[in-house]
Write an enzyme that holds these catalytic residues in place. Sequence first.
Site, PDB file in Angstrom:
ATOM      1  N   ASP A 129       0.762  -0.883  -0.244  1.00 16.77           N
ATOM      2  CA  ASP A 129       0.294  -0.193  -0.011  1.00 16.77           C
ATOM      3  C   ASP A 129       0.781   1.376  -0.380  1.00 16.77           C
ATOM      4  O   ASP A 129       1.052   1.767   1.309  1.00 16.77           O
ATOM      5  CB  ASP A 129      -0.992  -0.131   1.055  1.00 16.77           C
ATOM      6  CG  ASP A 129      -1.803   1.387   0.608  1.00 16.77           C
ATOM      7  OD1 ASP A 129      -2.171   1.940   0.526  1.00 16.77           O
ATOM      8  OD2 ASP A 129      -2.675   1.242   2.446  1.00 16.77           O
ATOM      9  N   LYS A 154       1.689   8.062   0.329  1.00 11.53           N
ATOM     10  CA  LYS A 154       1.812   7.615   1.565  1.00 11.53           C
ATOM     11  C   LYS A 154       3.579   8.487   1.871  1.00 11.53           C
ATOM     12  O   LYS A 154       4.484   8.615   1.094  1.00 11.53           O
ATOM     13  CB  LYS A 154       2.449   6.634   2.480  1.00 11.53           C
ATOM     14  CG  LYS A 154       0.588   5.885   2.290  1.00 11.53           C
ATOM     15  CD  LYS A 154       0.648   4.336   3.003  1.00 11.53           C
ATOM     16  CE  LYS A 154      -0.420   3.900   4.010  1.00 11.53           C
ATOM     17  NZ  LYS A 154      -1.344   4.076   4.563  1.00 11.53           N
ATOM     18  N   ASP A 163      -5.639   6.416  -0.936  1.00 13.97           N
ATOM     19  CA  ASP A 163      -4.876   6.024   0.467  1.00 13.97           C
ATOM     20  C   ASP A 163      -6.228   4.728   0.890  1.00 13.97           C
ATOM     21  O   ASP A 163      -5.778   4.034   1.909  1.00 13.97           O
ATOM     22  CB  ASP A 163      -3.855   6.048   1.487  1.00 13.97           C
ATOM     23  CG  ASP A 163      -2.957   5.348   1.753  1.00 13.97           C
ATOM     24  OD1 ASP A 163      -3.346   4.512   1.697  1.00 13.97           O
ATOM     25  OD2 ASP A 163      -2.709   6.507   2.642  1.00 13.97           O
ATOM     26  N   ARG A 176     -10.838  -0.454   2.013  1.00 14.26           N
ATOM     27  CA  ARG A 176     -12.571  -0.876   2.095  1.00 14.26           C
ATOM     28  C   ARG A 176     -13.344  -1.102   0.887  1.00 14.26           C
ATOM     29  O   ARG A 176     -14.888  -1.831   0.445  1.00 14.26           O
ATOM     30  CB  ARG A 176     -13.025   0.739   2.790  1.00 14.26           C
ATOM     31  CG  ARG A 176     -12.644   1.755   1.981  1.00 14.26           C
ATOM     32  CD  ARG A 176     -13.123   3.108   2.601  1.00 14.26           C
ATOM     33  NE  ARG A 176     -12.289   2.946   3.651  1.00 14.26           N
ATOM     34  CZ  ARG A 176     -11.671   4.322   4.957  1.00 14.26           C
ATOM     35  NH1 ARG A 176     -12.948   4.495   4.544  1.00 14.26           N
ATOM     36  NH2 ARG A 176     -10.686   4.429   5.521  1.00 14.26           N
TER      37      ARG A 176
HETATM   38  N1  BES Z   1      -3.324  -0.080   4.365  1.00 14.73           N
HETATM   39  C1  BES Z   1      -4.029   1.352   5.768  1.00 14.73           C
HETATM   40  C2  BES Z   1      -4.554   1.374   7.424  1.00 14.73           C
HETATM   41  C3  BES Z   1      -3.059   1.246   7.866  1.00 14.73           C
HETATM   42  C4  BES Z   1      -2.050   1.954   8.880  1.00 14.73           C
HETATM   43  C5  BES Z   1      -2.794  -0.145   7.937  1.00 14.73           C
HETATM   44  C6  BES Z   1      -0.976   2.186   9.308  1.00 14.73           C
HETATM   45  C7  BES Z   1      -1.529  -0.827   9.490  1.00 14.73           C
HETATM   46  C8  BES Z   1      -0.686   0.216  10.299  1.00 14.73           C
HETATM   47  C9  BES Z   1      -4.795   2.065   4.490  1.00 14.73           C
HETATM   48  O1  BES Z   1      -5.143   1.475   3.647  1.00 14.73           O
HETATM   49  C10 BES Z   1      -5.341   3.064   5.037  1.00 14.73           C
HETATM   50  O2  BES Z   1      -3.852   4.201   4.272  1.00 14.73           O
HETATM   51  N2  BES Z   1      -6.096   4.163   5.778  1.00 14.73           N
HETATM   52  C11 BES Z   1      -5.563   5.330   5.774  1.00 14.73           C
HETATM   53  C12 BES Z   1      -7.434   6.022   5.482  1.00 14.73           C
HETATM   54  C13 BES Z   1      -8.225   7.576   5.491  1.00 14.73           C
HETATM   55  C14 BES Z   1      -7.168   7.549   3.915  1.00 14.73           C
HETATM   56  C15 BES Z   1      -9.463   7.580   4.996  1.00 14.73           C
HETATM   57  C16 BES Z   1      -5.527   5.740   6.953  1.00 14.73           C
HETATM   58  O3  BES Z   1      -5.803   5.056   7.489  1.00 14.73           O
HETATM   59  O4  BES Z   1      -4.842   6.609   7.174  1.00 14.73           O
HETATM   60 ZN    ZN Z   2      -4.160  -0.469   3.147  1.00 15.32          ZN
HETATM   61 MN    MN Z   3      -3.913   2.979   2.501  1.00 17.19          MN
END
Ligand code: BES
Ligand code: ZN
Ligand code: MN
Length: 480
Positions: A253, A260, A330, A334
């Site tokens: 990711d 990120k 990001d 979902r």
């Molecule tokens: N894979 C990440 C979530 C994650 C964060 C997993 C830290 C393990 C450790 C997910 O895809 C993500 O990036 N989520 C975002 C959502 C936001 C953009 C609404 C997040 O949590 O920042």
């Molecule tokens: Zn993710």
């Molecule tokens: Mn993500």
Amino acid sequence: MQVSATAGGVLETDVLVVGVFQGELGPSARALDEQLGGVLSELLASEEIRGSLGEVTKLLRHPQAPAPLVVAVGFGERARLQGAGARRAAAAASMAIAPRPRKSVAFRLDLEPSLSAAALIGAMTGCAGCDLHRAEKKLHPFEQLHWDGLDAESLQQASVIGEGVNLTRQLVNQPANVIDPEQFAEVARGIAAAGGLECEIWDRGRLEQERCGSLLAVARGSAKEPRLVILRHAGAAADAPWLGLVGKGVTFDSGGLSLKPSDSMKTMKCDMAGAATVLGAMQAISALKLPCNVLAVCGLVENMVGPDSYRLGDVLTARNGRTIEVLNTDAEGRLVLADALDVAVERGASRLVDLATLTGACVVALGHEAAGLMTNDEAWCAEVKAAASTSGERMWELPMYDDYGEQIRSEVADIKNVGAGRWAGAITAAKFLQEFVDDVPWTHIDIAGPAFLEGKPGQINGGTGAGVATLVELARRAVR
Ligand code: BES
Ligand code: ZN
Ligand code: MN
């Protein structure tokens, strides 16, 4: 690693591990203490050994000892000990022993059966490291692990779960250049073949035919081909209920165009932990031949930046017909789960659990110590909680008030893939998923915290296999 019951009585072993409690020795430790002329009780009385949770003390080459190395591991206050603690302390003991190769290690922990099962999983994981690509390994799995205190069936069950946990950990620990969606699917195929599971793998063409527009949008930025894996364990009559397990399998990711920062991206090989957990559990469920029906669906993609990346503002049509406005690439997990959940519903899952490293917000809420639970059916969630608690895994429910759902309404499509701001990010993500489960009782497990650990001394770092034991326990309970 071969796991077997201690035959009782005399045992020739390289290492003997006994459990001690705060200020107290259990029956096995007391027997050993007598053999050693009271050394253990003296050490305990002088507080050289305190018996605190995870404390490890080595007694080397004591002349009266039954093994060249005796290890005393602390389990804390006996009355306060729970599965999670038992698992952690046993892992700490294994980690202390495994820096050298060991032919045979015997554990005598004086724990009641459910704690003993959790401890066995810990002992099996604690000697398997995450340095998959180091020539010189830091840890060496024991050749033979002798276990005391479980009947044959419980021992078999816990050791098969331990193998499943180690499989999940290994998959999570493999870097994204080794495990991509295609590779993951091939591993799943192999596990299905070995365990007699039915296996179906959808490639891009099939995903297009099946209108998986949400999952496919995420895959567009990557040179790697997406996959969807469907596994079936038909352990009961076809018209018996089907437990559906759905996993997020984002093999890396990057965040996509909503890129990120480097620091957050460093560990994102772990973003397929949900799918790896489902696979580890399916391996165990098939090996145990549980007489129940389980359907597993893993959505596998890589979230990258490329000339054809999906964009902010794009509107996607998911498999169930819902339209989705993308406002952050990001928030891809979902989108992958949306179509995977719909497949599970269509294939007749009567109860659903999904696992996903879904949100940083869940880590903010609960840290790495617990997974977050969110549900559309309190009774089903209570069953998941009960299974987690017997398995020694920590899971904590977050509320799903209707109000949170308003945050994902969109002006241009049915829903959008992010909430109104950062607040309650774990819950707004779950509200999004709920749009894809129809009326099927469903519990979402956000494992972003517990699935992967870093910089935790005395604990197994990297992939943890969190959730495998709970899923197997759920399948075991589905047997009626
Ligand atoms: N894979 C990440 C979530 C994650 C964060 C997993 C830290 C393990 C450790 C997910 O895809 C993500 O990036 N989520 C975002 C959502 C936001 C953009 C609404 C997040 O949590 O920042
Ligand atoms: Zn993710
Ligand atoms: Mn993500």
